[in-house]
Design an enzyme around this catalytic site. Structure first.
Site, PDB file in Angstrom:
ATOM      1  N   ALA A  73       1.043  -0.959   0.053  1.00 30.02           N
ATOM      2  CA  ALA A  73       0.033   0.280   0.284  1.00 30.02           C
ATOM      3  C   ALA A  73       0.986   1.338  -0.213  1.00 30.02           C
ATOM      4  O   ALA A  73       2.515   1.221   0.257  1.00 30.02           O
ATOM      5  CB  ALA A  73      -1.474  -0.310   1.294  1.00 30.02           C
ATOM      6  N   GLU A  94       6.732  -2.112  -4.226  1.00 26.31           N
ATOM      7  CA  GLU A  94       6.975  -3.304  -2.734  1.00 26.31           C
ATOM      8  C   GLU A  94       7.299  -4.438  -3.346  1.00 26.31           C
ATOM      9  O   GLU A  94       7.740  -4.765  -2.872  1.00 26.31           O
ATOM     10  CB  GLU A  94       5.986  -2.104  -1.813  1.00 26.31           C
ATOM     11  CG  GLU A  94       5.698  -1.045  -1.432  1.00 26.31           C
ATOM     12  CD  GLU A  94       3.957  -0.870  -0.868  1.00 26.31           C
ATOM     13  OE1 GLU A  94       3.953  -1.897   0.034  1.00 26.31           O
ATOM     14  OE2 GLU A  94       4.154   0.634  -0.238  1.00 26.31           O
ATOM     15  N   GLU A 136      14.315   5.669  -0.323  1.00 24.05           N
ATOM     16  CA  GLU A 136      15.098   5.254   0.835  1.00 24.05           C
ATOM     17  C   GLU A 136      15.041   4.893   2.245  1.00 24.05           C
ATOM     18  O   GLU A 136      15.763   3.980   2.467  1.00 24.05           O
ATOM     19  CB  GLU A 136      15.938   6.963   0.167  1.00 24.05           C
ATOM     20  CG  GLU A 136      16.671   7.101  -0.596  1.00 24.05           C
ATOM     21  CD  GLU A 136      17.134   8.559  -0.800  1.00 24.05           C
ATOM     22  OE1 GLU A 136      17.939   8.790   0.671  1.00 24.05           O
ATOM     23  OE2 GLU A 136      18.299   8.782  -1.649  1.00 24.05           O
TER      24      GLU A 136
END
Length: 184
Positions: A73, A94, A136
């Site tokens: 998400a 992701e 990052e």
């Protein structure tokens, strides 16, 4: 039921993903001050592999000071970004997989007592290997899980992320997957 009127909204704080307001409201003839958190919105994805497993992400959550197991998400890049576009992006960022087949599952408001965050939840099928594109500050492990094992985590209280719990329960309901039907 008496009318509720917001008299005033004052911005108290602006953060990186939310804004906190103090609202003055008259409800039932009494004036009250409420905290209100605005969030631009988000999207989440329940990625389903060819063999019916769910791709989950394990990541550290500062608010809980622990790692959680969740569906992928992320927040919208802009308040007017379509949630499905965000879902496509977050899936690949992701998990390292993409899909050309996202199906709407549900919309949830995460904490209606004080926040307007709204998450569009989608099912991703026909997953195509790609590459993770983490921010990052992100460290995310991708894991494959059986739906029944995820249901066990939910019902034992070990999985508590609202969007993830709602998505898995809705998906299991839609697919007719129930713990009671499990073969011993």
């Amino acid at each position: 039921m008496e009318e509720t009127i917001r008299l005033k909204r004052e911005l108290a704080y602006t953060g990186t993903i939310l804004k906190i307001y103090r609202d003055t409201v008259v409800a039932n003839g009494h004036q009250e001050v409420y905290d209100y958190i605005h969030h631009d919105g988000a999207a989440a994805v329940l990625p389903v592999t060819k063999d019916g497993k769910i791709l989950m992400v394990r990541q550290y959550r500062n608010a809980l000071d622990r790692f959680t197991l969740e569906i992928p998400a992320g927040k919208l890049d802009a308040p007017d970004e379509p949630k499905i576009d965000c879902a496509y992006r977050e899936l690949e960022e992701e998990t390292g997989f993409r899909s050309e087949n996202l199906e709407y599952l549900m919309t949830i408001n995460t904490t209606v007592a004080f926040c307007d965050e709204c998450i569009g939840v989608y099912i991703a099928r026909d997953l195509i290997p790609s590459q993770q594109h983490l921010d990052e500050d992100e460290s995310i492990d991708v894991e494959e899980w059986e739906v029944l094992d995820l249901l066990r985590l939910i019902y034992s209280g070990k999985m508590t992320d609202g969007k993830t719990v709602a998505a898995i329960l809705a998906y299991a309901q839609r697919e007719g997957i129930r713990l009671e039907d499990e073969k011993n």
